[in-house]
Design a protein around this motif. Structure first.
Motif, PDB file in Angstrom:
ATOM      1  N   SER A   1       0.859  -1.239   0.389  1.00  0.00           N
ATOM      2  CA  SER A   1      -0.412  -0.035  -0.147  1.00  0.00           C
ATOM      3  C   SER A   1       0.790   1.887   0.249  1.00  0.00           C
ATOM      4  N   PHE A   2       2.052   1.098   0.911  1.00  0.00           N
ATOM      5  CA  PHE A   2       2.690   2.322   0.803  1.00  0.00           C
ATOM      6  C   PHE A   2       3.698   3.127  -0.632  1.00  0.00           C
ATOM      7  N   LYS A   3       3.749   1.751  -1.190  1.00  0.00           N
ATOM      8  CA  LYS A   3       4.372   2.278  -2.618  1.00  0.00           C
ATOM      9  C   LYS A   3       3.297   2.626  -3.600  1.00  0.00           C
ATOM     10  N   ASP A   4       2.117   2.307  -3.196  1.00  0.00           N
ATOM     11  CA  ASP A   4       0.984   1.755  -4.476  1.00  0.00           C
ATOM     12  C   ASP A   4       0.565   3.697  -4.184  1.00  0.00           C
ATOM     13  N   LEU A   5       0.636   3.862  -2.714  1.00  0.00           N
ATOM     14  CA  LEU A   5       0.537   5.507  -2.872  1.00  0.00           C
ATOM     15  C   LEU A   5       2.026   6.318  -3.362  1.00  0.00           C
ATOM     16  N   LEU A   6       2.326   5.993  -2.731  1.00  0.00           N
ATOM     17  CA  LEU A   6       3.595   7.330  -3.227  1.00  0.00           C
ATOM     18  C   LEU A   6       4.149   7.310  -4.956  1.00  0.00           C
ATOM     19  N   TRP A   7       3.879   5.451  -5.744  1.00  0.00           N
ATOM     20  CA  TRP A   7       4.203   5.924  -6.807  1.00  0.00           C
ATOM     21  C   TRP A   7       2.704   6.246  -7.717  1.00  0.00           C
ATOM     22  N   LYS A   8       1.343   6.001  -7.094  1.00  0.00           N
ATOM     23  CA  LYS A   8       0.437   6.458  -7.559  1.00  0.00           C
ATOM     24  C   LYS A   8      -0.053   5.342  -8.222  1.00  0.00           C
ATOM     25  N   LEU A   9      -0.028   4.011  -8.621  1.00  0.00           N
ATOM     26  CA  LEU A   9       0.132   2.603  -9.111  1.00  0.00           C
ATOM     27  C   LEU A   9      -2.145   2.914  -9.145  1.00  0.00           C
ATOM     28  N   GLU A  10      -2.424   2.619  -8.119  1.00  0.00           N
ATOM     29  CA  GLU A  10      -4.118   2.318  -8.576  1.00  0.00           C
ATOM     30  C   GLU A  10      -4.948   3.957  -9.081  1.00  0.00           C
ATOM     31  N   GLY A  11      -5.954   3.228  -9.908  1.00  0.00           N
ATOM     32  CA  GLY A  11      -6.874   4.046  -9.685  1.00  0.00           C
ATOM     33  C   GLY A  11      -6.240   5.122 -12.011  1.00  0.00           C
ATOM     34  N   ASP A  12      -7.530   6.011 -11.746  1.00  0.00           N
ATOM     35  CA  ASP A  12      -7.747   7.310 -12.887  1.00  0.00           C
ATOM     36  C   ASP A  12      -6.723   8.363 -12.209  1.00  0.00           C
ATOM     37  N   ARG A  13      -5.430   8.426 -12.297  1.00  0.00           N
ATOM     38  CA  ARG A  13      -5.148   9.049 -11.155  1.00  0.00           C
ATOM     39  C   ARG A  13      -4.902  10.717 -11.748  1.00  0.00           C
ATOM     40  N   SER A  14      -5.172  12.249 -11.792  1.00  0.00           N
ATOM     41  CA  SER A  14      -5.080  13.111 -12.187  1.00  0.00           C
ATOM     42  C   SER A  14      -3.778  13.788 -12.427  1.00  0.00           C
ATOM     43  N   VAL A  15      -3.884  14.904 -13.264  1.00  0.00           N
ATOM     44  CA  VAL A  15      -2.688  15.679 -14.010  1.00  0.00           C
ATOM     45  C   VAL A  15      -1.857  15.635 -12.775  1.00  0.00           C
ATOM     46  N   TRP A  16      -2.090  16.622 -11.751  1.00  0.00           N
ATOM     47  CA  TRP A  16      -1.860  17.455 -10.897  1.00  0.00           C
ATOM     48  C   TRP A  16      -2.566  16.402  -9.666  1.00  0.00           C
ATOM     49  N   GLU A  17      -0.868  15.634  -9.346  1.00  0.00           N
ATOM     50  CA  GLU A  17      -1.441  15.002  -8.112  1.00  0.00           C
ATOM     51  C   GLU A  17      -1.380  15.739  -6.539  1.00  0.00           C
ATOM     52  N   TYR A  18      -1.515  14.837  -5.370  1.00  0.00           N
ATOM     53  CA  TYR A  18      -1.318  15.165  -4.253  1.00  0.00           C
ATOM     54  C   TYR A  18       0.694  15.000  -3.578  1.00  0.00           C
ATOM     55  N   PRO A  19       1.384  16.067  -3.506  1.00  0.00           N
ATOM     56  CA  PRO A  19       2.693  14.889  -2.523  1.00  0.00           C
ATOM     57  C   PRO A  19       2.461  14.330  -1.699  1.00  0.00           C
ATOM     58  N   PHE A  20       3.185  12.716  -1.890  1.00  0.00           N
ATOM     59  CA  PHE A  20       2.494  11.804  -1.181  1.00  0.00           C
ATOM     60  C   PHE A  20       3.478  12.265   0.479  1.00  0.00           C
ATOM     61  N   ALA A  21       4.795  12.142   0.763  1.00  0.00           N
ATOM     62  CA  ALA A  21       4.887  13.084   1.480  1.00  0.00           C
ATOM     63  C   ALA A  21       3.942  13.754   2.123  1.00  0.00           C
ATOM     64  N   VAL A  22       4.428  15.110   1.680  1.00  0.00           N
ATOM     65  CA  VAL A  22       3.565  15.579   2.631  1.00  0.00           C
ATOM     66  C   VAL A  22       2.497  15.459   2.908  1.00  0.00           C
ATOM     67  N   ALA A  23       1.397  15.340   2.429  1.00  0.00           N
ATOM     68  CA  ALA A  23       0.425  14.366   2.451  1.00  0.00           C
ATOM     69  C   ALA A  23       0.713  13.470   3.580  1.00  0.00           C
ATOM     70  N   GLY A  24       1.209  12.807   4.271  1.00  0.00           N
ATOM     71  CA  GLY A  24       1.064  12.029   4.918  1.00  0.00           C
ATOM     72  C   GLY A  24       1.770  13.063   6.137  1.00  0.00           C
ATOM     73  N   VAL A  25       2.510  13.811   6.684  1.00  0.00           N
ATOM     74  CA  VAL A  25       2.751  15.492   7.756  1.00  0.00           C
ATOM     75  C   VAL A  25       1.202  15.398   7.827  1.00  0.00           C
ATOM     76  N   ASN A  26       0.333  15.849   6.682  1.00  0.00           N
ATOM     77  CA  ASN A  26      -1.075  16.351   6.998  1.00  0.00           C
ATOM     78  C   ASN A  26      -1.710  15.641   7.427  1.00  0.00           C
ATOM     79  N   ILE A  27      -1.597  14.234   7.313  1.00  0.00           N
ATOM     80  CA  ILE A  27      -2.492  13.341   8.325  1.00  0.00           C
ATOM     81  C   ILE A  27      -2.211  13.109   9.203  1.00  0.00           C
ATOM     82  N   THR A  28      -0.820  12.786   9.455  1.00  0.00           N
ATOM     83  CA  THR A  28      -0.469  13.127  11.076  1.00  0.00           C
ATOM     84  C   THR A  28      -1.208  14.496  11.946  1.00  0.00           C
ATOM     85  N   PHE A  29      -1.350  15.652  11.612  1.00  0.00           N
ATOM     86  CA  PHE A  29      -1.095  16.024  11.896  1.00  0.00           C
ATOM     87  C   PHE A  29      -2.840  16.488  12.398  1.00  0.00           C
TER      88      PHE A  29
END
Length: 266
Positions: free
Chosen positions: A147-175
């Motif tokens: 799951s970590f790699k799937d989200l890091l590399w955006k491997l699942e689903g029909d993705r947007s041209v402008w995706e969320y940055p993985f690591a910074v999104a992770g910090v937001n989730i902690t907060f």
């Protein structure tokens, strides 16, 4: 407000050592408004909610729950410090988990942008979540590597041209989780917080596990909403609402019973 008509709310923690008895709980974050263009460099956080009333209910804790909460609060209070060897090693471990085939050239390197940090020095992004946000990412990479790699590399689903940055999104989730669960209060003041502390007293890794569930749920919501980077706040709010609903379901006796846990793969 920028010329595209959008706006965001960014949250930066400015207090690492809050007084636990301060029930007004008002000094833990600074809210700064600005342009949505900032989202491309580091996501805004939607976890600061307007305070409704200080006269909220509180829940008594068992001695065991108090001890578990205190240990988690101690983790929350640790700021990331790039001069501490343990913190440096944790950051290297995160890189190795994400890019095992690529040698890291330095703790300050343009390579970090590949993971979704907003600059070449990840330490500048940990201000929102502290060292625990790095621990959360490491726990995710170690316990749910697929799951970590799937989200890091955006491997699942029909993705947007402008995706969320993985690591910074992770910090937001902690907060967001710290705020949602009211973890800087001396005792829970919401039913969601009280339910979580029950899980924490039975599993010391409950916060880290809930983080993994939340990250995967956020991405699931992102895809379902066909979101782009300007929709990140909306997606985070929807994620929080869904998570709160699941935590209050009557048949939930452990975090693994949450419906969204099934989204995770090892």
């Amino acid at each position: 407000m920028d010329d595209r008509g959008g706006s965001f709310v960014a949250v930066r923690r400015i207090s690492q050592g809050l007084e636990r008895g301060n029930t007004c709980h008002s000094t833990s974050a600074e809210v700064v408004a600005g342009s949505t263009a900032w989202l491309g460099r580091g996501l805004s956080c939607v976890c600061a909610q307007s305070r409704e009333s200080d006269a909220r209910p509180s829940f008594d804790l068992t001695p065991s729950q108090e001890e578990c909460l205190q240990r988690l609060q101690n983790r929350i209070d640790i700021a990331y410090d790039s001069s501490i060897p343990e913190h440096q090693e944790a950051l290297r471990a995160l890189w190795n988990a994400a890019f095992p085939e690529e040698e890291l050239r330095g703790l300050i390197s343009e390579q970090w942008k590949e993971m979704g940090w907003q600059g070449k020095d990840p330490s500048t992004d940990f201000r929102g979540g502290g060292f625990i946000s790095l621990e959360n990412l490491l726990f995710f990479a170690t316990n749910f590597p697929k799951s970590f790699k799937d989200l890091l590399w955006k491997l699942e689903g029909d993705r947007s041209v402008w995706e969320y940055p993985f690591a910074v999104a992770g910090v937001n989730i902690t907060f967001m989780l710290i705020q949602m669960l009211d973890l800087e209060a001396v005792k829970p003041r919401t039913m969601v917080g009280a339910v979580f502390l029950k899980f924490l007293s039975e599993n010391e890794s409950a916060f880290d596990l809930l983080y993994c569930i939340t990250f995967k749920l956020m991405d699931h919501q992102w895809l379902a909403m066909r979101a782009s980077y300007m929709d990140f706040n909306t997606v985070m709010k929807a994620t929080r609402r869904q998570l709160e609903r699941e935590l209050l379901l009557e048949d939930i006796t452990r975090l693994e019973d949450l419906p969204s846990y099934s989204l995770l793969t090892r």
